[in-house]
Scaffold this motif. Structure first.
Motif, short mmCIF file in Angstrom:
data_model
loop_
_atom_site.label_atom_id
_atom_site.label_comp_id
_atom_site.label_asym_id
_atom_site.label_seq_id
_atom_site.Cartn_x
_atom_site.Cartn_y
_atom_site.Cartn_z
N LYS A 284 0.66 -1.12 -0.04
CA LYS A 284 0.22 -0.05 0.44
C LYS A 284 0.80 0.81 -0.03
O LYS A 284 1.81 1.30 0.60
N MET A 285 0.52 2.20 -0.41
CA MET A 285 0.82 3.74 -0.91
C MET A 285 0.43 4.46 -1.49
O MET A 285 -0.43 3.89 -2.35
N THR A 286 -0.23 5.66 -0.50
CA THR A 286 -0.48 6.76 -0.60
C THR A 286 0.08 8.47 -0.97
O THR A 286 1.56 8.84 -0.31
N MET A 287 -0.50 8.76 -2.01
CA MET A 287 0.39 10.36 -1.94
C MET A 287 -0.34 11.31 -2.61
O MET A 287 -1.60 10.76 -3.40
N SER A 288 -0.54 11.92 -2.20
CA SER A 288 -1.12 13.68 -2.95
C SER A 288 0.24 14.62 -3.24
O SER A 288 1.08 14.87 -2.51
N VAL A 289 -0.17 15.39 -4.44
CA VAL A 289 0.89 16.06 -4.30
C VAL A 289 0.00 17.23 -6.10
O VAL A 289 -1.44 17.31 -6.37
N GLU A 290 0.71 18.70 -6.05
CA GLU A 290 0.25 19.54 -6.20
C GLU A 290 1.08 20.17 -7.62
O GLU A 290 2.23 20.60 -7.22
N ILE A 291 0.34 20.17 -8.57
CA ILE A 291 1.55 20.66 -10.02
C ILE A 291 1.17 21.70 -11.17
O ILE A 291 -0.18 21.58 -10.86
N ARG A 292 1.98 22.17 -11.47
CA ARG A 292 1.39 23.39 -13.11
C ARG A 292 2.25 23.72 -13.56
O ARG A 292 3.70 23.34 -14.03
N PRO A 293 2.02 21.95 -14.74
CA PRO A 293 3.19 21.69 -15.38
C PRO A 293 3.04 22.86 -16.89
O PRO A 293 1.83 23.81 -16.81
N ARG A 294 4.32 23.15 -17.41
CA ARG A 294 4.49 23.67 -18.48
C ARG A 294 5.30 22.98 -19.76
O ARG A 294 5.23 23.24 -20.41
N SER A 295 4.57 21.33 -19.95
CA SER A 295 5.05 20.61 -20.31
C SER A 295 4.03 19.62 -20.83
O SER A 295 2.93 19.40 -19.77
N LEU A 296 3.88 18.42 -21.55
CA LEU A 296 2.82 17.55 -22.09
C LEU A 296 3.37 16.43 -21.76
O LEU A 296 2.06 15.62 -21.36
N ASN A 297 4.15 16.12 -21.36
CA ASN A 297 5.25 15.15 -20.77
C ASN A 297 5.99 15.10 -19.71
O ASN A 297 6.56 15.82 -19.53
N GLY A 298 6.25 14.19 -18.94
CA GLY A 298 7.12 14.04 -17.69
C GLY A 298 6.86 13.69 -16.70
O GLY A 298 5.49 13.27 -17.07
N VAL A 299 7.77 12.90 -16.13
CA VAL A 299 7.88 12.10 -14.92
C VAL A 299 7.63 12.52 -13.74
O VAL A 299 8.31 14.10 -13.54
N ILE A 300 6.71 12.75 -12.79
CA ILE A 300 6.22 13.67 -12.00
C ILE A 300 6.35 12.68 -10.24
O ILE A 300 7.88 13.22 -9.60
N PHE A 301 6.56 11.63 -10.54
CA PHE A 301 7.46 10.62 -9.12
C PHE A 301 7.10 9.09 -9.49
O PHE A 301 6.91 8.36 -10.61
N SER A 302 8.34 8.99 -9.04
CA SER A 302 8.69 7.23 -9.59
C SER A 302 9.28 6.72 -8.82
O SER A 302 10.33 6.88 -7.95
N VAL A 303 9.63 5.48 -8.44
CA VAL A 303 10.48 4.29 -7.42
C VAL A 303 10.22 3.35 -7.85
O VAL A 303 9.20 2.47 -8.31
N HIS A 304 11.63 2.53 -8.41
CA HIS A 304 11.75 1.32 -8.82
C HIS A 304 11.84 0.46 -8.11
O HIS A 304 12.86 1.03 -7.43
N GLY A 305 12.28 -0.97 -8.50
CA GLY A 305 13.03 -2.10 -7.89
C GLY A 305 13.72 -2.76 -8.76
O GLY A 305 14.19 -2.51 -9.95
N LYS A 306 13.75 -4.63 -8.76
CA LYS A 306 14.49 -4.18 -10.05
C LYS A 306 13.63 -4.89 -11.15
O LYS A 306 14.08 -5.14 -11.90
#
Length: 438
Positions: A284-306
């Motif tokens: 389980k994971m919860t998140m909240s964030v406010e964004i004000r983008p100036r682009s149509l693409n992009g990674v906002i949040f990421s966490v990777h394992g193997k």
């Protein structure tokens, strides 16, 4: 609470992007049975509480273009500064060892403030035992003023909320046992403290915007459980209309300006923030964030394992929240009417949650979008850094964004805990201190 109906299993690998001529293409508790969920078990999802959007939406440009261009960060000059921003670092505050006028018997204290967050300490002063005290806090967007001369507490609290991102003026006053409060033009009915004592025998520091580390139980009680720093701006502090002057202690504060917002800003060639060294999503994971983008693409949040991962990203103006527990990725997608809706110049609140084999995504006040994995794996084993606004080049799994994220990000919470973006490590073109308004 948003009711989720007509949930269907979707194979996103088979969904082709819609043709667009002339265009280039947060906590939601759910019952806790063990094992993967089925469609019948997902019936309701609670929305994470968050302040309403405060930025006026600009005229939407043609599809494929954002309302705001990417510009360099704004340097706040001394002439541009309007008070201080609190909340960028833990325990941010101003401390005075004395004020222009004593607060013991009769005094007024005034300040201007601006915030989008619901809770925070605005002012506190007490004796060693935290019995005699004056406290001003914001809780749920409402202002609370308490005072005690040692024989009983007087309390005033607004019914209106003031965490709307606009500047407001607060004035509190004491005349022995009587307390008064006014916010903007709204004056509350005066109140008297209990008992016969009339003098507050406190000791420095006089703290504005936050407290020192680990407040004792007495202070927590006086402040109605609010002990975190005020996440916003405070300016023009006066006692009996006399300026308090520069504070001897300025801990973790930043300049505030009408030309900037608080938050992290990603610009030019893009970049990213490494927020923590290791984070394990698990079930389980919860998140909240406010964004004000100036682009149509992009990674906002990421966490990777193997192999497992969780990623939130903009993909040609769509917002994708994807998880992989090891049995294949599954994605909840927010697809706006126009592909530049999320980069329209307004702040947008994103709430996302992964619970076992379910991902839930909500944007602003829109209905939540839910996707359920067909696989039976329920835990994402990551144990790796969290990256914001981008990621290192060698991380590619699950990434569908066709460019770097450009724009602002603020007010990130993970698993209900506020995250201080300024404590992260910035790589490439990232400003941790502020975002330009224009």
């Amino acid at each position: 609470m948003a009711v989720i109906e007509n949930i269907q299993f979707l194979n996103f690998a088979a969904v082709q992007p819609a043709k667009r001529p002339g265009t280039s293409l947060a906590c939601c508790p759910i019952p806790e049975p063990e094992g993967p969920y089925t469609t019948a078990e997902i019936t309701t999802a609670k929305q994470i509480e968050f302040p309403a959007e405060t930025t006026t939406t600009m005229a939407l440009p043609p599809p494929g273009r954002c309302a705001l261009d990417v510009v360099d960060p704004v340097d706040v000059t001394e002439d541009d500064q309007r008070g201080y921003y609190f909340g960028a670092y833990p325990n941010s505050r101003l401390e005075y060892d004395r004020l222009p006028v004593s607060l013991r018997i009769i005094a007024t204290l005034s300040m201007e403030f601006r915030t989008t967050q619901p809770d925070g300490v605005m002012f506190y002063f007490s004796d060693v035992m935290h019995r005699d005290h004056i406290g001003v806090t914001m809780k749920g967007g409402m202002i609370r003023f308490t005072f005690d001369s040692g024989t009983g507490t007087g309390e005033l609290m607004t019914t209106k909320t003031y965490n709307d991102g606009h500047w407001h003026k607060l004035m509190i006053g004491r005349n022995m046992r009587e307390g008064t409060m006014m916010v903007d033009d709204d004056e509350l009915t005066p109140v008297e403290s209990a008992g016969r004592a009339r003098t507050i025998n406190g000791r420095p520091p006089y703290s504005f915007g936050g407290l020192r580390e680990s407040p004792v139980a007495g202070a927590v009680k006086n402040l109605n459980g609010v002990t975190n720093s005020f996440a916003g701006c405070i300016a023009n502090i006066k006692v009996n209309n006399k300026d308090t002057g520069p504070a001897p202690v300025q801990n973790g504060t930043l300049p505030c300006s009408d030309f900037t917002y608080n938050g992290a800003y990603f610009y030019n060639d893009g970049g990213y923030i490494k927020l923590m060294d290791s984070f394990n999503v698990k079930k389980k994971m919860t998140m909240s964030v406010e964004i004000r983008p100036r682009s149509l693409n992009g990674v906002i949040f990421s966490v990777h394992g193997k192999g497992d991962f969780v990623i939130l990203q903009l993909v040609e103006g769509e917002l994708w929240f994807t998880a992989d527990n090891g049995a294949g990725s599954f994605t909840a997608k927010y697809i706006p009417e126009m592909n530049n809706k999320l980069c329209d110049g307004a702040w947008h609140t994103i709430k996302a949650e992964k619970i076992r084999n379910v991902v839930i995504l909500a944007v602003d006040d829109k209905e939540s979008i839910t996707e359920i994995s067909a696989g039976r794996a329920t835990s994402a084993h990551t144990n790796s850094p969290i990256y914001l606004g981008g990621k290192p080049d060698d991380i590619t799994k699950g990434v569908r964004a066709k460019g770097d994220y450009k724009g602002c990000m603020r007010n990130l919470s993970i698993n209900g805990k506020y995250q201080y973006l300024n404590t992260g490590i910035a790589f490439k073109d990232v400003s941790l201190d502020s975002c330009p308004v224009n």
